[in-house]
Design a protein around this motif. Structure first.
Motif, short mmCIF file in Angstrom:
data_model
loop_
_atom_site.label_atom_id
_atom_site.label_comp_id
_atom_site.label_asym_id
_atom_site.label_seq_id
_atom_site.Cartn_x
_atom_site.Cartn_y
_atom_site.Cartn_z
N TYR A 1 7.02 -4.30 -8.81
CA TYR A 1 6.06 -4.51 -9.89
C TYR A 1 4.86 -3.61 -9.63
N THR A 2 4.10 -3.32 -10.68
CA THR A 2 2.87 -2.54 -10.52
C THR A 2 1.75 -3.16 -11.35
N THR A 3 0.53 -2.81 -10.99
CA THR A 3 -0.64 -3.28 -11.73
C THR A 3 -1.77 -2.27 -11.60
N SER A 4 -2.66 -2.28 -12.57
CA SER A 4 -3.88 -1.48 -12.49
C SER A 4 -5.11 -2.37 -12.39
N ASN A 5 -4.91 -3.70 -12.52
CA ASN A 5 -6.07 -4.59 -12.53
C ASN A 5 -5.90 -5.84 -11.66
N TYR A 6 -4.76 -6.01 -11.00
CA TYR A 6 -4.44 -7.14 -10.11
C TYR A 6 -4.27 -8.46 -10.85
N SER A 7 -4.64 -8.50 -12.11
CA SER A 7 -4.50 -9.75 -12.87
C SER A 7 -3.17 -9.84 -13.59
N ASP A 8 -2.57 -8.70 -13.87
CA ASP A 8 -1.30 -8.67 -14.59
C ASP A 8 -0.36 -7.69 -13.89
N TRP A 9 0.68 -8.24 -13.28
CA TRP A 9 1.68 -7.41 -12.61
C TRP A 9 2.87 -7.24 -13.55
N GLU A 10 3.30 -6.00 -13.73
CA GLU A 10 4.38 -5.71 -14.68
C GLU A 10 5.62 -5.22 -13.93
N PHE A 11 6.77 -5.69 -14.39
CA PHE A 11 8.04 -5.28 -13.81
C PHE A 11 8.23 -3.78 -13.96
N ASP A 12 8.66 -3.13 -12.87
CA ASP A 12 8.91 -1.70 -12.89
C ASP A 12 10.40 -1.40 -12.77
N SER A 13 11.03 -1.91 -11.69
CA SER A 13 12.43 -1.56 -11.47
C SER A 13 13.05 -2.47 -10.42
N VAL A 14 14.39 -2.46 -10.38
CA VAL A 14 15.13 -3.04 -9.24
C VAL A 14 15.05 -1.99 -8.13
N TRP A 15 14.28 -2.28 -7.12
CA TRP A 15 13.88 -1.27 -6.13
C TRP A 15 14.82 -1.19 -4.93
N TYR A 16 15.43 -2.31 -4.53
CA TYR A 16 16.27 -2.32 -3.32
C TYR A 16 17.32 -3.41 -3.46
N ARG A 17 18.57 -3.04 -3.11
CA ARG A 17 19.66 -4.01 -3.10
C ARG A 17 20.03 -4.28 -1.65
N ASP B 1 0.83 -1.21 0.00
CA ASP B 1 0.00 0.00 0.00
C ASP B 1 0.86 1.26 0.00
N ALA B 2 2.02 1.18 0.67
CA ALA B 2 2.90 2.35 0.76
C ALA B 2 3.46 2.76 -0.60
N LEU B 3 3.39 1.87 -1.59
CA LEU B 3 3.92 2.16 -2.92
C LEU B 3 2.81 2.18 -3.96
N SER B 4 1.59 2.41 -3.50
CA SER B 4 0.43 2.41 -4.39
C SER B 4 -0.11 3.83 -4.57
N SER B 5 -0.85 4.03 -5.64
CA SER B 5 -1.48 5.31 -5.93
C SER B 5 -2.93 5.07 -6.31
N ASN B 6 -3.60 6.13 -6.77
CA ASN B 6 -5.00 6.00 -7.18
C ASN B 6 -5.14 5.16 -8.44
N THR B 7 -4.07 5.06 -9.22
CA THR B 7 -4.16 4.38 -10.51
C THR B 7 -3.39 3.07 -10.58
N SER B 8 -2.51 2.81 -9.61
CA SER B 8 -1.75 1.57 -9.67
C SER B 8 -1.42 1.09 -8.27
N THR B 9 -1.16 -0.20 -8.18
CA THR B 9 -0.81 -0.84 -6.93
C THR B 9 0.60 -1.40 -7.04
N GLY B 10 1.40 -1.19 -5.97
CA GLY B 10 2.77 -1.67 -5.98
C GLY B 10 2.91 -3.05 -5.38
N LEU B 11 3.88 -3.80 -5.85
CA LEU B 11 4.15 -5.15 -5.35
C LEU B 11 5.65 -5.31 -5.18
N LEU B 12 6.10 -5.67 -3.96
CA LEU B 12 7.49 -6.00 -3.74
C LEU B 12 7.71 -7.47 -4.05
#
Length: 573
Positions: free
Chosen positions: A186-202, A156-167
């Motif tokens: 990863y992010t999604t707008s529909n929960y059915s398809d999560w798309e790679f966004d970035s390498v977020w933490y090392r 939830d801390a990485l989510s917005s009104n239009t997308s949801t974040g996934l670690l």
């Protein structure tokens, strides 16, 4: 006479070989089967404890003959748990369970969802049962040279009104034996398809080839990142700030120094951030099969921030289990033992004021000790010296270190700097810390304070401080004598504790310290809290009379005050 001798021989044999397993009374265990990583969540006033499990066997799910599912229990008070039907079978590992008030059109047949490690997606009409909806988390693009997709967390801390974040836990290698640990976004707008966004933490490479159970929360106007490291078996935390481009760390630490692993937090209906862990019972597979269940869940703990550190404390609800309270106030001198009453379900909240006659002075506290002291779990308070040195000292801005003053020096001109103040401390015998006031409150002077001892840091504007040498009180937990079972060898773990820190100059004459400990005993599990830290262990005493607590001082005298609370919950869950 022969039958009598035969019966006696059989009795002696069964007595000598009988193995005792005491199920915890108020820590959650399964009726049968294996459990490990918790995935807790709150729905109205009900806490839902999901967890990885093999519901029918004590075989670890990742073993060749194991099976992976999500088991489920509920509670209204965080202490009394109701077993629920298995929520899902044939799942992946640690993930997230969540509900949606307005699910996307393709998911409107469901309002409860489970996203498991590896991306397996499940839906349900309630939190009681889920069915597979396929895999929704794809592997990272080939251009990243990443292929491992591990534990996941809907953030939830990485989510917005239009997308949801996934670690997503990942690795530069296979994630099992090779590679450096990463957390992907990863992010999604529909929960059915999560798309790679970035390498977020090392993560730190010492964490091993991967991290496990990543999660993130907002806590006290900061972001709290939690992840577990299979390399050291610990759950780590990091405070800082986060965006979709990454996490910037300010301070880091460990949530539990013992056997509590895979910590996962959740907000309850009071707005508290609580964390739970799975606790390995430390038994071999054959004994787990014999007792019919494997491993425990920890008590829920409240997370907060104090002096830049994440602190965990037992939930206040634990007081509802108190059956009776005994107030304690006594002293123990060098070479003496003092015994306390105890039970297999107890809470000791104690303050130790220690005056050691020599650097090797220490205090033993033996828990779950039998009458002849062949079985006991030992806590030891001792002193360890830390010489940080000038080159390794870090400046703390707007931070004071109150304590005893060795000297104070007015600095002028080019010498009116924190660096020069630190050099004066390093050159002065007995100086353990410096505080540079720029300017000194109430004056226009820049003053360097040299400290012979310090207490807890305090926020103070226009002040810079640094610690160069210290003595720290260490708590060691030794379970190598906790059980006469040769198959339960125990462990030795330690952490620094000082409820009322007294960091003093290193000396040969001895040391003194005041430490507060909160010790919770529940048959086969012990949780210890002290100095804003915690450690947990499992024990399996075989004697019937392991209710005593013994205090022993060596080259020291100790004054102990506090309470012993007998806890009562009825039959084990």
């Amino acid at each position: 006479a022969v039958p009598s001798l035969l019966l006696m021989s059989l009795w002696l044999y069964t007595t000598a070989t009988a193995q005792r397993f005491d199920r915890p009374l108020f820590h959650y265990t399964r009726n049968q089967g294996w459990l490990n990583d918790p995935v807790p969540m709150q729905s109205d006033e009900t806490t839902h404890l999901f967890m990885l499990c093999d519901p029918n066997s004590t075989i670890a799910p990742w073993s060749q003959d194991g099976s992976q599912g999500y088991c489920h229990a509920t509670s209204e008070d965080l202490l009394h748990w109701q077993h629920e039907p298995v929520a899902a079978n044939n799942t992946g590992g640690t993930g997230s369970v969540f509900t949606l008030d307005n699910p996307p059109r393709a998911l409107q047949a469901y309002n409860a969802f489970l996203l498991a490690s590896g991306g397996g997606f499940f839906g349900g009409s309630s939190l009681n049962s889920f069915t597979s909806l396929g895999n929704t988390v794809s592997k990272p693009p080939k251009s990243t040279n990443l292929s491992f997709v591990g534990d996941v967390f809907v953030a939830d801390a990485l989510s917005s009104n239009t997308s949801t974040g996934l670690l997503v836990a990942s690795s530069t290698g296979d994630g099992l034996k090779t590679g450096e640990p990463l957390i992907l976004l990863y992010t999604t707008s529909n929960y059915s398809d999560w798309e790679f966004d970035s390498v977020w933490y090392r993560a730190n490479v010492s964490s091993g080839p991967r991290v496990e159970c990543p999660s993130i929360y907002s806590l006290d106007d900061q972001e709290l990142l939690i992840h577990s490291a299979p390399a050291d078996g610990k759950t780590h935390w990091a405070l800082g700030s986060s965006t979709k481009s990454g996490f910037v760390t300010t301070t880091t630490g460990i949530l539990d120094y013992g056997s509590a692993y895979a910590g996962r937090a959740f907000f309850d209906h009071f707005g508290r951030l609580l964390v739970m862990f799975y606790v390995n019972d430390g038994l071999p597979a054959s004994m787990q099969a014999q007792q019919g269940y494997a491993n425990y869940q920890s008590l829920p703990r409240v997370l907060s921030v104090a002096n830049g550190q994440v602190v965990s404390t037992p939930v206040a609800e634990l007081d509802s289990l108190v059956d009776s309270t005994e107030h304690l106030n006594f002293e123990v001198s060098h070479g003496n033992w003092t015994g306390l009453t105890g039970t297999r379900a107890s809470r000791y909240q104690l303050e130790f004021t220690i005056k050691a006659n020599s650097p090797d002075g220490l205090v033993h506290l033996d828990l779950l000790s039998n009458n002849n002291q062949t079985e006991y779990t030992r806590l030891t308070l001792s002193q360890s010296n830390t010489g940080l040195g000038c080159l390794n000292s870090s400046f703390l801005q707007n931070t004071d270190h109150p304590g005893d003053d060795l000297d104070h020096i007015t600095l002028t001109g080019a010498n009116a700097t924190a660096e020069h103040c630190l050099s004066l401390c390093c050159q002065r015998s007995g100086c353990v810390a410096m505080v540079f006031a720029h300017p000194q409150p109430g004056t226009q002077e820049d003053v360097c304070w040299l400290k012979s001892s310090i207490t807890s840091p305090k926020s103070l504007a226009n002040v810079t401080s640094a610690v160069v040498a210290s003595q720290t009180t260490t708590l060691t937990l030794d379970t190598t004598r906790a059980s006469s079972l040769p198959e339960a060898p125990g462990q030795v773990i330690s952490m620094d504790v000082q409820g009322t820190p007294q960091v003093s100059a290193i000396a040969d004459s001895g040391w003194s310290s005041t430490v507060s400990l909160d010790i919770i005993i529940d048959n086969s599990i012990i949780e210890v809290f002290g100095g804003n830290r915690a450690m947990t262990t499992s024990v399996h005493p075989q004697s019937d009379d392991v209710s005593r607590v013994m205090v022993h001082a060596i080259n020291a005298q100790v004054a102990i005050s506090g309470t012993h609370k007998v806890l009562a919950v009825g039959e084990a869950l």
